[in-house]
Design a protein around this motif. Structure first.
Motif: not given
Length: 225
Positions: A138-153
């Motif tokens: 969840r924390h990992l996904h929050q990191l990339f949510r700030e860039e408006d994309r998923s960690v998979s991107a």
């Protein structure tokens, strides 16, 4: 590295000794107060990221006579930058020089560096990335949510960039297209072809033929290849 590393507030981050290696200040992902606090301070190179960076730069210096393909040279430089980012961020964090938002930015850079270093692993999943950094998915996904994309991107885009570079390398022309994809974590050839076409507008096989033809003719394509 025999002379250690130092960080200058107005000049690049440099390795003092042989060889001399510099990192432009604008590439150090730190707030100004952290840079000033670390300025001219010796950076430990006996353990951790400092040791990795020092050895890596020394090994690069020993290969200065090598004629690296452009794509490989860019990757080598990127790896040095990633190591320097992890080192400097860790020092600033240990000294309490980073605000919460800065710590998040440094963590995101560390995650991106980890992704780039492990692109060839099919097991590079969000869970594996999170576990490697001691955080929750969840924390990992929050990191990339700030860039408006998923960690998979960034995983997918970086893998596709490596595949694109390899498809233009004459020295790798003997490899089947599917093998090029597999080198960078695409274990399903059909999925690799679809993702590549979606990103670059043509299947990987067509792209390879075009790029190799351009290399043979000595001209450059729109992407500089």
């Amino acid at each position: 590295m025999r002379g250690g590393l130092r960080l200058s507030a107005s000049r690049p981050v440099c390795g003092r000794g042989a060889p001399r290696t510099c990192l432009p200040r604008r590439w150090a992902p730190l707030p100004e107060r952290a840079v000033r606090a670390l300025a001219a301070r010796p950076v430990p190179t006996r353990a951790g990221a400092g040791a990795l960076l020092g050895r890596y730069l020394e090994q690069l210096a020993e290969q200065t006579g090598e004629d690296w393909p452009e794509a490989d040279a860019a990757r080598l430089g990127s790896a040095a930058l990633d190591l320097a980012t992890v080192l400097l961020g860790g020092l600033a964090r240990a000294d309490g020089l980073l605000a919460p938002e800065s710590r998040q930015s440094v963590l995101r850079l560390r995650v991106k560096a980890f992704i780039r270093e492990n692109l060839g692993s099919p097991g590079l999943t969000p869970r594996a990335i999170a576990d490697a950094h001691g955080i929750s998915v969840r924390h990992l996904h929050q990191l990339f949510r700030e860039e408006d994309r998923s960690v998979s991107a960034p995983v997918r885009s970086s893998r596709l960039e490596r595949c694109l570079a390899d498809l233009g390398e004459p020295g790798l022309a003997h490899l089947p297209v599917a093998a090029v994809g597999a080198r960078w974590g695409f274990t399903d050839p059909a999925a690799f072809s679809r993702a590549f076409k979606a990103a670059y507008g043509s299947p990987p096989g067509d792209c390879r033929r075009r790029r190799l033809a351009l290399r043979r003719s000595g001209t450059r394509g729109p992407d500089g290849s």
